[in-house]
Write an enzyme that holds these catalytic residues in place. Structure first.
Site, mmCIF file in Angstrom:
data_model
loop_
_atom_site.group_PDB
_atom_site.id
_atom_site.type_symbol
_atom_site.label_atom_id
_atom_site.label_comp_id
_atom_site.label_asym_id
_atom_site.label_seq_id
_atom_site.Cartn_x
_atom_site.Cartn_y
_atom_site.Cartn_z
ATOM 1 N N THR A 535 0.860 -1.186 0.000
ATOM 2 C CA THR A 535 0.000 0.000 0.000
ATOM 3 C C THR A 535 0.887 1.225 0.000
ATOM 4 O O THR A 535 1.866 1.295 0.734
ATOM 5 C CB THR A 535 -0.953 0.004 1.206
ATOM 6 O OG1 THR A 535 -1.867 -1.086 1.047
ATOM 7 C CG2 THR A 535 -1.754 1.296 1.288
ATOM 8 N N PHE A 537 1.292 4.929 0.875
ATOM 9 C CA PHE A 537 0.747 5.960 1.758
ATOM 10 C C PHE A 537 1.348 7.298 1.364
ATOM 11 O O PHE A 537 2.499 7.357 0.926
ATOM 12 C CB PHE A 537 1.147 5.698 3.215
ATOM 13 C CG PHE A 537 0.370 4.571 3.850
ATOM 14 C CD1 PHE A 537 -0.771 4.838 4.597
ATOM 15 C CD2 PHE A 537 0.772 3.254 3.702
ATOM 16 C CE1 PHE A 537 -1.489 3.814 5.181
ATOM 17 C CE2 PHE A 537 0.055 2.220 4.281
ATOM 18 C CZ PHE A 537 -1.081 2.504 5.034
#
Ligand code: PEP
Ligand code: MN
Length: 644
Positions: A535, A537
């Protein structure tokens, strides 16, 4: 045995505990272990541990089954993070120390320092006193060498580590060095260990070429018992029957030591293999095996080195190694410590982002979720374990906190490698024009199915997570079609709800950290559809105004090299092509292009674009100006240092 004392124990109670132990035949020492004050008790004394545990002022008693106590995991379960000036070793980071085998001259150490610093080393190594196998080999420049090294460290902002070979030099060296190194040959020089440990300074303890892991940890115990809290172990190869390499790198020592001790462990691939071409593969293997970092020999001209030239990397090789480590680090859940992270407060003072209103908020980083959320792991990686944080209940709450000044920064997920963009967050950037992206970070996501201590997979009927958690575990969930899925605001909130309710038929999809944080059990780990699950960020901060931020602060080293933009174009042939052509002609690489419907305008779209910035802000500003003129609506979300 370790007796951990309560915070604020009275002098009287402390004395009573000491007397209790002495009366029962123990010899005792006062120690500090992490944040705790402890009494270390050794000897063949007999004691009722329960009775000892309830004495006033006793927090807990750790009876260690190992001959070392202060170094053992049994006495301290949390990883120790050693601080050397602005550098941290241990935890969720890879720390790389680099420099020549020996300091040879003022120029040589300065040149090496500049080169390794440029590639991302955060500490400088170098021998001023060299323990050489032959008495005729170069023995080092001594104190003068250390002075050259200190100057090079100061000029490049890197703390220094150097070997102390004799107790006789220790006091003079203590004034100059930031960290002592105990060399492999001196690992069991107990007088040296006692002397050096007593300074209370960080120590890098090399493993002796023929030392067992237990002997090595006992040497660490000497240092800790003498007074320092900051010991870093260093595996540097052991002597085996194999002669092809200089030593044999004991890779398995890394996970073994991690289990036995809370101390960080580095690996020295240079002395382990002794052959330049084999250093980088061994270094990467060490990182993959869980080492907290490396110490690597680098020389600007290895062929001219006065010692260990054949194993010293050329600066270009070191640069390449650092890039490979940066790519590998997220796989093992870590981040390469590129430069000592500036504190959030000092970041705020640079460039276009604004300091938040109240003083406390100047240090805070907002994230959405409860303790153990992936966003919290990301902020720990970016800002460190001590970063004050503000947990809010939604992504919008993160933007609000940064906008109203209750946090200096926010950490928000924007994209997942399996499930795609997190549109909710992208949409927030359009609604909050005063918020800019100032950094990015990629976190490897390993999902677990988490439940109550009493539950098992067979009993589960409901699974809670963020919709992204479900999307990333599609294959696993497809095998359990009868499970009912309940969406939550974030994965850690799903875990917390089970802990609160004590539900045994409900499981959550979240990270192992969240399970630990809420005292729940991992029923199955690695349930994401593909292990290459990351992921992305972004770190957000408040802008001064709506203008293009000149050079926003970067959490990595060097100027920003990536930017995120959102724009729309007129509804006519070639309008998007005209924008892409500007990028192509200016050599600007497009790393992401996605279209999203514009709310309230059916069948009209916004383009979400990430670009890699060329060197030189001037070219970039011109590019932005030209691009703006070809678009209908244009938003500059921010520029930042790309994470690999
Ligand atoms: C060194 O790091 O310079 C060194 C001499 O290493 P070791 O003590 O591991 O041989
Ligand atoms: Mn060497």
């Amino acid at each position: 045995m370790i007796v951990v004392l309560s915070k604020g124990i009275s002098t009287h109670d402390r004395e009573m505990v000491r007397i209790y132990l002495k009366d029962r035949g123990f010899s005792i020492r006062d120690q500090v272990l992490g944040d705790d004050e402890v009494i270390g008790a050794t000897g063949k004394g007999m004691v009722d541990l329960r009775e000892l545990g309830i004495l006033p002022g006793v927090e807990r008693v750790a009876a260690t089954s190992k001959p070392y106590e202060l170094a053992s995991r049994e006495s301290k379960s949390a990883d120790t993070i050693v601080t050397v000036g602005p550098v941290k070793i241990g935890g969720a980071r890879i720390t790389v120390i680099a420099g020549p085998c020996a300091v040879e001259s003022k120029e040589q150490i300065m040149e090496t320092a500049l080169r390794v610093r440029e590639s991302g080393a955060v500490m400088l190594r170098g021998g001023a006193y060299k323990p050489r196998s032959s008495p005729y080999a170069f023995q080092g420049l001594g104190m003068q060498g250390l002075e050259f090294m200190k100057a090079a460290g100061e000029a490049t902002g890197m703390p220094i580590v150097t070997e102390v070979v004799s107790p006789e030099f220790a006091a003079a060296m203590n004034d100059l060095t930031d960290m002592f190194q105990i060399g492999a040959r001196n690992m069991q020089n107990f007088e040296l260990l006692k002397k050096v440990g007593a300074f209370g300074k960080p120590v890098l303890l090399k493993r002796g070429p023929s030392a067992t892991i237990e002997e090595w940890l006992l040497s660490a115990e000497y240092l800790l018992a003498a007074g320092t809290r900051d010991v870093v172990l260093c595996e540097r190869g052991i002597r085996t029957f194999e002669t092809y390499t200089r030593n044999t790198l004991d890779i398995s020592a890394i996970p073994v030591v991690k289990g036995l001790s809370h101390l960080p462990i580095l690996v020295d691939p240079s002395h382990a293999v002794g052959i330049r071409a084999k250093v980088s593969p061994a270094a990467l293997a060490a990182v993959a095996a869980g080492a907290d970092g490396l110490t690597v020999e680098v020389h600007p001209r290895p062929d001219e080195a006065l010692s260990d030239g054949p194993q010293s990397l050329f600066p270009e090789q070191f640069e390449r190694l650092m890039r490979d480590i940066e790519a590998l680090a997220p796989v093992v859940g870590k981040e390469l410590l590129r430069t000592p992270k500036p504190s959030p407060v000092s970041v705020v003072s640079i460039g276009a982002v604004q300091a938040p209103s109240d003083k406390d908020a100047g240090n805070r980083v907002a994230f959405s979720g409860e303790s153990g959320a992936y966003a919290e792991q990301a902020l720990v990686r970016a800002f460190g374990e001590d970063a004050p944080r503000l947990a809010v209940s939604s992504f919008r709450g993160v933007f609000d906190a940064v906008l109203d000044g209750s946090a200096a920064f926010g950490m928000a997920p924007v994209e997942n490698s399996l499930a795609g963009s997190i549109h909710e967050v992208y949409d927030l950037f359009l609604r909050y024009p005063d918020i800019a992206m100032v950094g990015e970070l990629k976190l490897r996501i390993v999902h677990c199915l988490i439940g109550d201590e009493k539950s098992s997979i067979e009993n589960i009927s409901i699974v809670r997570s963020h919709p992204q958690g479900f999307a990333q575990c599609r294959d696993f969930l497809d095998k359990h079609p009868d499970w009912q899925l309940e969406a939550c605001n974030d994965t850690a909130t799903a875990v917390a709800s089970i802990a609160r309710e004590g539900a045994t038929k409900v499981a959550a999809i979240a990270g192992e950290v969240a399970a630990k944080a809420h005292g729940l059990k991992v029923l199955k780990t690695g349930i994401e559809t593909n292990p290459l699950n990351y992921t992305r960020f972004v770190i957000i901060a408040r802008r001064n105004n709506n203008e293009l931020a000149p050079v926003p602060p970067s959490l990595g080293s060097g100027p920003p090299n990536k930017a995120s933009l959102v724009f729309s174009v007129s509804d006519e042939p070639g309008s998007l092509f005209a924008c892409l052509r500007i990028m192509s002609e200016r050599g600007i690489n497009l790393s992401k292009l996605e279209s999203r419907p514009i709310q309230g305008k059916p069948w009209e779209y916004l383009f979400y674009v990430d670009v890699t910035l060329p060197e030189g802000a001037g070219i970039f500003n011109e590019f932005i100006g030209e691009l703006k003129s070809k678009t209908r609506e244009f938003h500059f979300l921010g520029s930042y240092r790309a994470s690999l």
